[in-house]
Design an enzyme around this catalytic site. Structure first.
Site, PDB file in Angstrom:
ATOM      1  N   SER A   1       0.842  -1.203   0.000  1.00 18.47           N
ATOM      2  CA  SER A   1       0.000   0.000   0.000  1.00 18.47           C
ATOM      3  C   SER A   1       0.875   1.250   0.000  1.00 18.47           C
ATOM      4  O   SER A   1       0.374   2.349  -0.222  1.00 18.47           O
ATOM      5  CB  SER A   1      -0.929   0.013   1.216  1.00 18.47           C
ATOM      6  OG  SER A   1      -0.199  -0.164   2.410  1.00 18.47           O
TER       7      SER A   1
ATOM      8  N   ASP B   1       5.506  -6.897   2.443  1.00 15.21           N
ATOM      9  CA  ASP B   1       4.768  -7.376   1.277  1.00 15.21           C
ATOM     10  C   ASP B   1       5.733  -7.652   0.135  1.00 15.21           C
ATOM     11  O   ASP B   1       6.565  -6.802  -0.203  1.00 15.21           O
ATOM     12  CB  ASP B   1       3.779  -6.294   0.798  1.00 15.21           C
ATOM     13  CG  ASP B   1       2.361  -6.592   1.212  1.00 15.21           C
ATOM     14  OD1 ASP B   1       2.016  -7.782   1.402  1.00 15.21           O
ATOM     15  OD2 ASP B   1       1.578  -5.638   1.357  1.00 15.21           O
TER      16      ASP B   1
ATOM     17  N   GLU C   1      -8.859 -10.113   3.802  1.00 17.51           N
ATOM     18  CA  GLU C   1      -9.248  -8.739   3.442  1.00 17.51           C
ATOM     19  C   GLU C   1     -10.636  -8.696   2.823  1.00 17.51           C
ATOM     20  O   GLU C   1     -10.922  -9.414   1.849  1.00 17.51           O
ATOM     21  CB  GLU C   1      -8.212  -8.127   2.473  1.00 17.51           C
ATOM     22  CG  GLU C   1      -8.582  -6.694   2.074  1.00 17.51           C
ATOM     23  CD  GLU C   1      -7.445  -5.862   1.518  1.00 17.51           C
ATOM     24  OE1 GLU C   1      -6.282  -6.311   1.557  1.00 17.51           O
ATOM     25  OE2 GLU C   1      -7.727  -4.740   1.047  1.00 17.51           O
TER      26      GLU C   1
END
Ligand code: KIV
Length: 272
Positions: A53, A91, A190
């Site tokens: 993100s 990530d 998610e």
């Protein structure tokens, strides 16, 4: 459960598994820089995710796809310098693990070697299980991520919740089980219905960490900029805003501008 998560020293995969066993909820947030990471760590957060993100939040892109391995490594190096207790998870960026098992293996190793992070996170279920197995067999902890997986946004076509129909719910459950079998130590769920998240959480022995997945997960994660009110353009219903940092910053910055313009700053005491 009344046991404070601060009673544990350095957070490891074992700590998180113990938390699940003892029903101590896991707290997780994102960081992409040293100062934020240090604040999160000192506040007692259990897991710090250097999420891809950062592509949206830090770099201003529309999706998570553009961020590169070098950029993830650069930011993670800054984050780990600010952290003593929390587990830092990184990530793996888009196309650093999808091309082949060996590529996934090599890139996960590079992240661990260069950043001092504690684990990597990969999106996907059954289709990445072989890579997860190879990475974990090398001693690298892997966090999975199923449900809405933002690296697949062009396949999904939108950021709507996943797993609302039976077929997709069954596949998400299968994906979560495949990740556990492949050796993942935890899984991010998610934007899926809370009932599905409950079912998955109960079916697995490893912890689930939810974002938009309801209260039955073993822990929760949010993007720090969203929950602190730093990012003012993003208001999905799963984000609770705990502060109004953008407003506070604006007030402070405006006062500084006024003081500079009116020569109220610096004073004699602030000069040499
Ligand atoms: O990249 C990220 O920040 C994430 C979390 C939202 C789970 O993957």
């Amino acid at each position: 459960m009344s046991v404070s998560s601060k009673e544990f020293r350095k957070v490891t995969t074992k700590t998180l598994q113990l938390f699940k066993k003892k029903d101590i909820k896991i707290s997780a947030l994102t960081a992409y820089d040293f100062i934020t990471a240090a604040i999160l760590d000192k506040s007692g957060i259990d897991v710090i995710l250097v999420g891809d993100s950062l592509s949206n939040v830090f770099q201003g892109n529309d999706t998570t796809l553009p961020v590169t391995m070098d950029e993830m490594i650069y930011h993670t190096k800054a984050v780990t310098k600010g952290v003593e207790r929390a587990m830092v998870v990184v990530d793996m960026p888009f196309m650093s693990y999808q091309t082949s098992v060996n590529e996934a293996f090599r890139n996960s190793g590079r992240i661990m070697k260069e950043t001092h992070a504690g684990a990597v996170k990969l999106e996907g279920g059954e289709r990445i299980a072989e890579s997860v197995m190879k990475i974990t067999e090398a001693g690298i902890p892997v966090m999975g991520h199923v449900g809405l997986t933002p690296q697949s946004i062009h396949q999904f076509g939108s950021y709507k919740a996943r797993g609302k129909d039976d077929d997709e719910a069954i596949q998400i459950l299968k994906d979560a089980k495949a990740l556990e079998e492949a050796g993942a130590f935890a899984i991010v769920l998610e934007k899926i219905p809370h009932r599905l998240a409950k079912k998955i959480t109960e079916a697995l022995t490893i912890p689930t960490i939810g974002i938009g997945a309801g209260v039955y997960c073993d822990g929760q994660i949010l993007v720090t900029a969203d929950m602190l009110g730093l990012n003012t353009d993003f208001h999905p219903r799963f984000v609770r805003q705990y502060s109004d940092v953008a407003d506070r910053m604006t007030t402070g910055i405006k006062s500084y501008i006024d003081d500079v313009k009116s020569q109220k700053f610096p004073t004699e005491e602030e000069s040499y």
